[in-house]
Design an enzyme around this catalytic site. Structure first.
Site, short mmCIF file in Angstrom:
data_model
loop_
_atom_site.label_atom_id
_atom_site.label_comp_id
_atom_site.label_asym_id
_atom_site.label_seq_id
_atom_site.Cartn_x
_atom_site.Cartn_y
_atom_site.Cartn_z
N ARG A 223 25.56 -44.20 0.10
CA ARG A 223 26.99 -44.31 -0.19
C ARG A 223 27.53 -45.53 0.55
O ARG A 223 27.19 -45.78 1.72
CB ARG A 223 27.75 -43.06 0.27
CG ARG A 223 27.18 -41.76 -0.24
CD ARG A 223 27.18 -41.65 -1.75
NE ARG A 223 28.51 -41.41 -2.29
CZ ARG A 223 28.76 -41.33 -3.59
NH1 ARG A 223 27.78 -41.50 -4.46
NH2 ARG A 223 29.98 -41.09 -4.02
N GLU A 252 34.03 -50.41 -4.98
CA GLU A 252 33.28 -50.68 -6.20
C GLU A 252 34.21 -50.72 -7.40
O GLU A 252 35.11 -49.87 -7.50
CB GLU A 252 32.19 -49.61 -6.40
CG GLU A 252 31.13 -49.63 -5.33
CD GLU A 252 30.00 -48.65 -5.59
OE1 GLU A 252 30.02 -47.95 -6.62
OE2 GLU A 252 29.08 -48.58 -4.75
N HIS A 271 25.36 -50.65 -8.36
CA HIS A 271 25.28 -49.18 -8.27
C HIS A 271 24.52 -48.60 -9.46
O HIS A 271 25.03 -47.77 -10.22
CB HIS A 271 26.67 -48.58 -8.19
CG HIS A 271 26.67 -47.19 -7.59
ND1 HIS A 271 27.74 -46.65 -6.93
CD2 HIS A 271 25.70 -46.23 -7.54
CE1 HIS A 271 27.46 -45.43 -6.51
NE2 HIS A 271 26.22 -45.15 -6.87
#
Length: 310
Positions: A223, A252, A271
């Site tokens: 994370r 993000e 990601h």
């Protein structure tokens, strides 16, 4: 039982659920259309749930999410209400593979070689082997185990850091999370693969980077907020560490003005480490299994400890 679903459930899986539990009322809605169905929902298979949504769900017994991370869910409020939560720990293999690719790319200078190729420059750059190197893993759950098992195949020594210090068959030496600062200097690669909790928020910051070897690499596949990103950028600029490969970030998408985009010793991934065709079916199968577990008062598959947050 009213089951409201916003996550992906293929037609054959929905048919399976209806066959096994014909009494269940399955309602399929879009995420933005969820709220009107919450007052009567007993089970949710959703990607997100806010405190406000929980407050208007008086009959809710169980929530299933189709991914691993839970840091955006109201865990404390769910615990107070006695709502059960399960996630989908299905990404160990795909993230394990990509992490090995990240480490190979860093050790073998893939980014530099690619830039040289684009410039038609025949330059031999430094090469390092994974075999014989030491990998430190922060988090040894499904993700960490998937990475450690593959690292073993490459002949790497593995150090594991967890809240409990529990042992793992793929970890050579197990430590408590608080031991990271004293042990990280042994590592050639430090990989963050832990969930985001109050304990892990920004746990990897300036003191950790300063304790690392200057020729060591950092990777984050867990994370984003586990890392103090400003401290990471400073460490990369100052040469406290050799480089980084990152799949997750504090914000993000990664802001276009982030220095990480253009740093020569950094590889940025959008990601995608957990992205794999068929993941939604694996997550849905856990959900189907958990409906039976709930009705039979059995422990949920991939049950989340609401105290620990994972």
């Amino acid at each position: 039982m009213q089951i409201v679903i916003t996550a992906t459930l293929d037609a054959d899986q929905a048919a399976e659920l209806r066959t096994v539990h014909p009494e269940a009322n399955l309602i399929f809605v879009k995420e933005e259309e969820l709220d009107p169905f919450l007052p009567t929902a007993e089970v949710l298979f959703v990607s997100h749930l806010s405190v406000e949504q929980l407050q208007i769900s008086p009959k809710l017994r169980m929530v299933q999410i189709p991914y691993a991370g839970m840091d955006q869910l109201p865990l404390a409020e769910m615990k107070a209400r006695g709502v059960l939560l399960a996630n989908a720990r299905i990404h160990g293999d795909t993230i394990g593979e990509l992490t090995m690719g990240m480490m190979l790319a860093l050790a073998r200078s893939f980014a530099v070689i690619q830039r040289n190729q684009q410039q038609h420059a025949w330059v031999r750059v430094p090469q390092h082997m994974l075999m014989g190197s030491t990998l430190a893993l922060v988090g040894v759950g499904a993700l960490g185990s998937g990475i450690a098992s593959r690292a073993r195949c490459f002949g790497m020594k593995t150090l594991g850091f967890t809240h409990s210090g529990r042992e793992n068959p793929y970890i050579d030496e197990s430590f408590l999370s608080r031991d990271l600062l004293s042990q990280v200097g042994r590592a050639d690669f430090l990989v963050a693969a832990c969930p985001l909790t109050e304990e892990t928020h920004r746990m990897i910051g300036k003191p950790v980077f300063e304790a690392m070897k200057p020729d060591a690499f950092f990777l984050n596949v867990g994370r984003g907020p586990v890392v103090d990103e400003e401290a990471l950028i400073e460490a990369l600029r100052e040469g406290s560490i050799a480089g980084a490969a990152l799949d997750v970030f504090e914000i993000e998408p990664l802001p276009i003005d982030s220095p990480l985009w253009d740093m020569p010793n950094v590889i940025c991934f959008p990601h995608l480490a957990g992205n794999l065709e068929g993941n939604h079916r694996r997550a849905a199968q856990i959900f189907i299994e958990n409906i039976s577990n709930l009705l039979q008062s059995k422990p949920l598959t991939c049950a989340v400890n609401l105290d620990k947050g994972y």
